[in-house]
Design a protein around this motif. Structure first.
Motif, PDB file in Angstrom:
ATOM      1  N   TYR A  83       0.806  -1.218   0.000  1.00  0.00           N
ATOM      2  CA  TYR A  83       0.000   0.000   0.000  1.00  0.00           C
ATOM      3  C   TYR A  83       0.844   1.274   0.000  1.00  0.00           C
ATOM      4  CZ  TYR A  83      -3.578  -3.411   1.149  1.00  0.00           C
ATOM      5  OH  TYR A  83      -4.411  -4.500   1.113  1.00  0.00           O
ATOM      6  N   THR A  84       2.023   1.216   0.577  1.00  0.00           N
ATOM      7  CA  THR A  84       2.902   2.389   0.577  1.00  0.00           C
ATOM      8  C   THR A  84       3.323   2.742  -0.847  1.00  0.00           C
ATOM      9  OG1 THR A  84       3.741   1.847   2.782  1.00  0.00           O
ATOM     10  CG2 THR A  84       5.078   3.325   1.428  1.00  0.00           C
ATOM     11  N   ALA A  85       3.751   1.724  -1.605  1.00  0.00           N
ATOM     12  CA  ALA A  85       4.153   1.945  -3.004  1.00  0.00           C
ATOM     13  C   ALA A  85       2.960   2.365  -3.844  1.00  0.00           C
ATOM     14  CB  ALA A  85       4.786   0.681  -3.564  1.00  0.00           C
ATOM     15  N   SER A  86       1.812   1.765  -3.570  1.00  0.00           N
ATOM     16  CA  SER A  86       0.605   2.105  -4.331  1.00  0.00           C
ATOM     17  C   SER A  86       0.225   3.565  -4.102  1.00  0.00           C
ATOM     18  CB  SER A  86      -0.550   1.195  -3.917  1.00  0.00           C
ATOM     19  OG  SER A  86      -1.707   1.494  -4.672  1.00  0.00           O
ATOM     20  N   SER A  87       0.257   3.995  -2.858  1.00  0.00           N
ATOM     21  CA  SER A  87      -0.070   5.383  -2.532  1.00  0.00           C
ATOM     22  C   SER A  87       0.894   6.346  -3.213  1.00  0.00           C
ATOM     23  CB  SER A  87      -0.027   5.582  -1.014  1.00  0.00           C
ATOM     24  OG  SER A  87      -0.275   6.929  -0.687  1.00  0.00           O
ATOM     25  N   ALA A  88       2.181   6.014  -3.187  1.00  0.00           N
ATOM     26  CA  ALA A  88       3.190   6.872  -3.826  1.00  0.00           C
ATOM     27  C   ALA A  88       2.940   6.976  -5.326  1.00  0.00           C
ATOM     28  CB  ALA A  88       4.584   6.320  -3.563  1.00  0.00           C
ATOM     29  N   GLY A  89       2.564   5.851  -5.949  1.00  0.00           N
ATOM     30  CA  GLY A  89       2.298   5.852  -7.388  1.00  0.00           C
ATOM     31  C   GLY A  89       1.098   6.694  -7.754  1.00  0.00           C
ATOM     32  N   PHE A  90       0.019   6.562  -6.977  1.00  0.00           N
ATOM     33  CA  PHE A  90      -1.182   7.355  -7.266  1.00  0.00           C
ATOM     34  C   PHE A  90      -0.925   8.847  -7.016  1.00  0.00           C
ATOM     35  CE2 PHE A  90      -3.706   3.344  -6.540  1.00  0.00           C
ATOM     36  CZ  PHE A  90      -4.190   3.276  -7.849  1.00  0.00           C
ATOM     37  N   ASN A  91      -0.116   9.150  -6.011  1.00  0.00           N
ATOM     38  CA  ASN A  91       0.225  10.547  -5.749  1.00  0.00           C
ATOM     39  C   ASN A  91       1.011  11.136  -6.915  1.00  0.00           C
ATOM     40  OD1 ASN A  91       0.673  13.013  -4.155  1.00  0.00           O
ATOM     41  ND2 ASN A  91       2.776  12.282  -4.017  1.00  0.00           N
ATOM     42  N   LYS A  92       1.957  10.374  -7.454  1.00  0.00           N
ATOM     43  CA  LYS A  92       2.732  10.854  -8.599  1.00  0.00           C
ATOM     44  C   LYS A  92       1.846  11.038  -9.823  1.00  0.00           C
ATOM     45  CE  LYS A  92       7.373   9.331  -7.394  1.00  0.00           C
ATOM     46  NZ  LYS A  92       7.098   9.393  -5.959  1.00  0.00           N
ATOM     47  N   ALA A  93       0.890  10.127  -9.988  1.00  0.00           N
ATOM     48  CA  ALA A  93      -0.044  10.259 -11.112  1.00  0.00           C
ATOM     49  C   ALA A  93      -0.840  11.554 -10.987  1.00  0.00           C
ATOM     50  CB  ALA A  93      -0.984   9.053 -11.144  1.00  0.00           C
ATOM     51  N   TYR A  94      -1.223  11.887  -9.760  1.00  0.00           N
ATOM     52  CA  TYR A  94      -1.962  13.140  -9.548  1.00  0.00           C
ATOM     53  C   TYR A  94      -1.074  14.350  -9.833  1.00  0.00           C
ATOM     54  CZ  TYR A  94      -3.880  17.164  -7.204  1.00  0.00           C
ATOM     55  OH  TYR A  94      -4.318  18.440  -6.935  1.00  0.00           O
ATOM     56  N   ARG A  95       0.173  14.311  -9.359  1.00  0.00           N
ATOM     57  CA  ARG A  95       1.071  15.446  -9.599  1.00  0.00           C
ATOM     58  C   ARG A  95       1.326  15.623 -11.095  1.00  0.00           C
ATOM     59  NH1 ARG A  95      -0.121  17.502  -4.909  1.00  0.00           N
ATOM     60  NH2 ARG A  95      -0.066  15.824  -3.374  1.00  0.00           N
ATOM     61  N   MET A  96       1.314  14.506 -11.810  1.00  0.00           N
ATOM     62  CA  MET A  96       1.503  14.559 -13.253  1.00  0.00           C
ATOM     63  C   MET A  96       0.261  15.106 -13.951  1.00  0.00           C
ATOM     64  SD  MET A  96       3.316  14.118 -15.874  1.00  0.00           S
ATOM     65  CE  MET A  96       4.720  13.481 -14.981  1.00  0.00           C
ATOM     66  N   SER A  97      -0.920  14.789 -13.379  1.00  0.00           N
ATOM     67  CA  SER A  97      -2.176  15.225 -14.004  1.00  0.00           C
ATOM     68  C   SER A  97      -3.108  15.790 -12.928  1.00  0.00           C
ATOM     69  CB  SER A  97      -2.829  14.029 -14.716  1.00  0.00           C
ATOM     70  OG  SER A  97      -4.019  14.407 -15.364  1.00  0.00           O
ATOM     71  N   PRO A  98      -2.843  17.027 -12.461  1.00  0.00           N
ATOM     72  CA  PRO A  98      -3.584  17.615 -11.343  1.00  0.00           C
ATOM     73  C   PRO A  98      -5.101  17.715 -11.545  1.00  0.00           C
ATOM     74  CG  PRO A  98      -1.617  18.890 -11.821  1.00  0.00           C
ATOM     75  CD  PRO A  98      -1.787  17.919 -12.940  1.00  0.00           C
ATOM     76  N   LYS A  99      -5.544  17.658 -12.806  1.00  0.00           N
ATOM     77  CA  LYS A  99      -6.986  17.719 -13.025  1.00  0.00           C
ATOM     78  C   LYS A  99      -7.673  16.419 -12.588  1.00  0.00           C
ATOM     79  CE  LYS A  99      -7.223  15.991 -17.816  1.00  0.00           C
ATOM     80  NZ  LYS A  99      -5.904  15.342 -17.788  1.00  0.00           N
ATOM     81  N   ASP A 100      -6.912  15.338 -12.507  1.00  0.00           N
ATOM     82  CA  ASP A 100      -7.466  14.039 -12.111  1.00  0.00           C
ATOM     83  C   ASP A 100      -7.335  13.864 -10.600  1.00  0.00           C
ATOM     84  OD1 ASP A 100      -8.189  13.119 -14.727  1.00  0.00           O
ATOM     85  OD2 ASP A 100      -6.063  12.800 -15.122  1.00  0.00           O
ATOM     86  N   THR A 101      -8.170  14.591  -9.866  1.00  0.00           N
ATOM     87  CA  THR A 101      -8.087  14.577  -8.399  1.00  0.00           C
ATOM     88  C   THR A 101      -8.439  13.211  -7.808  1.00  0.00           C
ATOM     89  OG1 THR A 101     -10.304  15.567  -8.455  1.00  0.00           O
ATOM     90  CG2 THR A 101      -8.455  17.036  -8.011  1.00  0.00           C
ATOM     91  N   LEU A 102      -9.077  12.359  -8.585  1.00  0.00           N
ATOM     92  CA  LEU A 102      -9.401  11.023  -8.088  1.00  0.00           C
ATOM     93  C   LEU A 102      -8.133  10.246  -7.756  1.00  0.00           C
ATOM     94  CD1 LEU A 102     -11.936   9.340  -7.534  1.00  0.00           C
ATOM     95  CD2 LEU A 102     -11.665   8.307  -9.788  1.00  0.00           C
ATOM     96  N   TYR A 103      -7.038  10.536  -8.463  1.00  0.00           N
ATOM     97  CA  TYR A 103      -5.761   9.858  -8.172  1.00  0.00           C
ATOM     98  C   TYR A 103      -5.266  10.226  -6.768  1.00  0.00           C
ATOM     99  CZ  TYR A 103      -5.561   9.033 -13.253  1.00  0.00           C
ATOM    100  OH  TYR A 103      -5.835   8.654 -14.541  1.00  0.00           O
ATOM    101  N   LEU A 104      -5.459  11.484  -6.384  1.00  0.00           N
ATOM    102  CA  LEU A 104      -5.054  11.916  -5.046  1.00  0.00           C
ATOM    103  C   LEU A 104      -5.909  11.220  -3.985  1.00  0.00           C
ATOM    104  CD1 LEU A 104      -3.231  13.707  -3.318  1.00  0.00           C
ATOM    105  CD2 LEU A 104      -4.901  15.563  -3.599  1.00  0.00           C
ATOM    106  N   TYR A 105      -7.183  11.029  -4.312  1.00  0.00           N
ATOM    107  CA  TYR A 105      -8.073  10.305  -3.388  1.00  0.00           C
ATOM    108  C   TYR A 105      -7.592   8.861  -3.216  1.00  0.00           C
ATOM    109  CZ  TYR A 105     -12.157   7.716  -1.787  1.00  0.00           C
ATOM    110  OH  TYR A 105     -12.991   6.875  -1.105  1.00  0.00           O
ATOM    111  N   TYR A 106      -7.201   8.224  -4.330  1.00  0.00           N
ATOM    112  CA  TYR A 106      -6.671   6.855  -4.239  1.00  0.00           C
ATOM    113  C   TYR A 106      -5.376   6.830  -3.415  1.00  0.00           C
ATOM    114  CZ  TYR A 106      -9.874   5.571  -8.039  1.00  0.00           C
ATOM    115  OH  TYR A 106     -10.989   5.328  -8.803  1.00  0.00           O
ATOM    116  N   ALA A 107      -4.557   7.867  -3.577  1.00  0.00           N
ATOM    117  CA  ALA A 107      -3.301   7.945  -2.817  1.00  0.00           C
ATOM    118  C   ALA A 107      -3.592   8.023  -1.322  1.00  0.00           C
ATOM    119  CB  ALA A 107      -2.489   9.163  -3.265  1.00  0.00           C
ATOM    120  N   ALA A 108      -4.592   8.821  -0.960  1.00  0.00           N
ATOM    121  CA  ALA A 108      -4.970   8.955   0.453  1.00  0.00           C
ATOM    122  C   ALA A 108      -5.550   7.650   0.991  1.00  0.00           C
ATOM    123  CB  ALA A 108      -5.980  10.089   0.609  1.00  0.00           C
ATOM    124  N   SER A 109      -6.419   7.021   0.204  1.00  0.00           N
ATOM    125  CA  SER A 109      -7.087   5.796   0.647  1.00  0.00           C
ATOM    126  C   SER A 109      -6.099   4.656   0.853  1.00  0.00           C
ATOM    127  CB  SER A 109      -8.147   5.378  -0.376  1.00  0.00           C
ATOM    128  OG  SER A 109      -9.126   6.380  -0.525  1.00  0.00           O
TER     129      SER A 109
END
Length: 424
Positions: A129-155
């Motif tokens: 889950y640590t690696a998964s969260s980091a990956g989703f956070n990076k996806a969000y930073r790459m595409s800030p309009k896709d806030t759902l990725y940040l939600y996945y990172a938090a979850s």
């Protein structure tokens, strides 16, 4: 002297410019040959010289820096973060996403995004889950309009018990006003008969036209605002920051006074803090807002039962059952409340002697015990009908059948329990 001074400065600028271009040329060659270590080294040498460069040279520097750090997807986590920042700087310097490097950067960003999401999903499947969260956070930073990725990172951070990281992401989501409300595109798989969710409407419609799926349906997803605020409060609670927990809930409630989800979330936070009276007040307020919600009635029943208010608890459970006849836990808890009296009866029966008065009292208590059994049986039988594998309900029923002399039912239930235990 003045002219000589001006000439000296000009010579210095010329030297710096030459050094910058030389280092960038070295980095460019290293990137083309796949030697990203040398490319990073050349970029580091040019870094201190880039401040006074013109925009054209700056854009090239950040473009090459991003490529060197990305290293065709093999860069470290920190390098990936810097690569994202560097590509963003190119577009900032050029003032557009359509500059000289715009098209190439967009392609690289698309590759990086897919790379991050692939790794995040793979890590999630393997429960890293640590690696998964980091990956989703990076996806969000790459595409800030896709806030759902940040939600996945938090979850995923919460699931991995990295509460400080999840708190940071949840607070960012809250400040962004994220709700998560969107659309799901569903259709029934003709082969399995199960409802499947598609990534987008086009894919769903294509499957329906192909004949592999039927009954297409668009479904609006529920808001995640209440969940986010609740998790923020619970993390503060786990950190011992009770005031911050309540403050987070209070602010959210003030901003969304009619949000039932937030009301229930605050009630749960109060319960976690041990404030049962406040929990009950909030749950009663919730039932006024949503009188047909069986779960609210059930939760009030649980709190009333814990407080020793048996009659009130039974009324709440009965209301929950009336609203949802398939509410298994409500049936089960009704049986538990009814059977709670049996212990005291059995204790008194065992304490009696053999006098005529004792024998008379024994018969009275036995009849009372039988009445309790008869009252509890329907609730337990319904529980078992709704949840056929509920071994605890089955064992309680078996004991009741045995205690009330229902031999045939006792034997049948005993056989069922043996079957359930064998299946486990």
């Amino acid at each position: 002297m003045k002219k000589q001074f001006i000439v000296a400065i000009a010579l210095l600028v010329s030297t710096l410019s030459f050094a910058q271009k030389s280092e960038l040329k070295t980095a460019e060659k290293a990137i083309k040959s796949g030697n990203f270590a040398d490319a990073k080294s050349a970029i580091q040498s040019a870094e201190s010289l880039i401040t006074n460069a013109d925009d054209k040279l700056k854009a090239k520097f950040y473009f090459l820096k991003g490529q060197a750090l990305y290293a065709n997807g093999t860069g470290s986590n920190s390098d990936m973060d810097e690569a994202i920042e560097s590509f963003n700087m190119v577009q900032k310097v050029e003032g557009s996403t359509k500059g000289k490097y715009g098209s190439t950067i967009n392609d690289l960003k698309s590759q990086m995004l897919n790379n991050f999401l692939t790794k995040a999903n793979a890590a999630l499947q393997s429960k890293d889950y640590t690696a998964s969260s980091a990956g989703f956070n990076k996806a969000y930073r790459m595409s800030p309009k896709d806030t759902l990725y940040l939600y996945y990172a938090a979850s995923t951070a919460v699931t991995g018990q990295d509460y400080n990281t999840s708190l940071k992401y949840y607070e960012e989501l809250r400040d962004l006003g994220f709700t998560g409300i969107g659309k799901e595109y569903n259709a029934v798989n003709n082969e399995s008969g199960e409802v499947e969710t598609f990534d987008n409407k086009s894919l769903r419609d294509l499957s329906v036209r192909a004949g592999t799926h039927t009954a297409p349906k668009d479904k609006k997803t529920e808001s995640k605002s209440a969940e986010i605020v609740k998790n923020i409060a619970l993390i503060h609670l786990s950190n011992g920051d009770n005031e911050k927990a309540i403050g987070a809930m209070k602010l959210a409630r003030e901003q969304n006074p009619d949000d039932l989800g937030l009301l229930i979330s605050e009630a749960n936070v109060q319960l976690k803090m041990g404030n049962k009276e406040r929990f009950t007040e909030l749950m009663k307020e919730a039932t006024l807002k949503d009188p047909d919600n069986p779960e609210l009635q059930y939760n009030l029943g649980v709190i009333a039962a814990e407080a020793g208010e048996k009659e009130a608890a039974m009324k709440y459970y009965e209301k929950a059952i009336a609203l949802d006849p398939s509410y298994t836990d409500a049936y089960n808890n009704m049986a538990v409340l009814i059977l709670a009296e049996e212990g005291a009866i059995v204790e008194e029966m065992n304490s009696l002697g053999n006098s005529s008065a004792d024998n008379k009292r024994y018969d009275e208590l036995r009849a009372k015990r039988t009445t309790i059994f008869e009252s509890a049986i329907p609730y337990l039988e319904t529980t078992l009908r709704l949840k056929p594998k509920d071994i605890q309900a089955a064992q309680t029923l078996m004991n009741i059948y045995r205690g009330s002399g229902q031999t045939d039912k006792y034997k049948a239930m005993k056989a069922k329990i043996e079957e359930l235990e064998a299946g486990n």
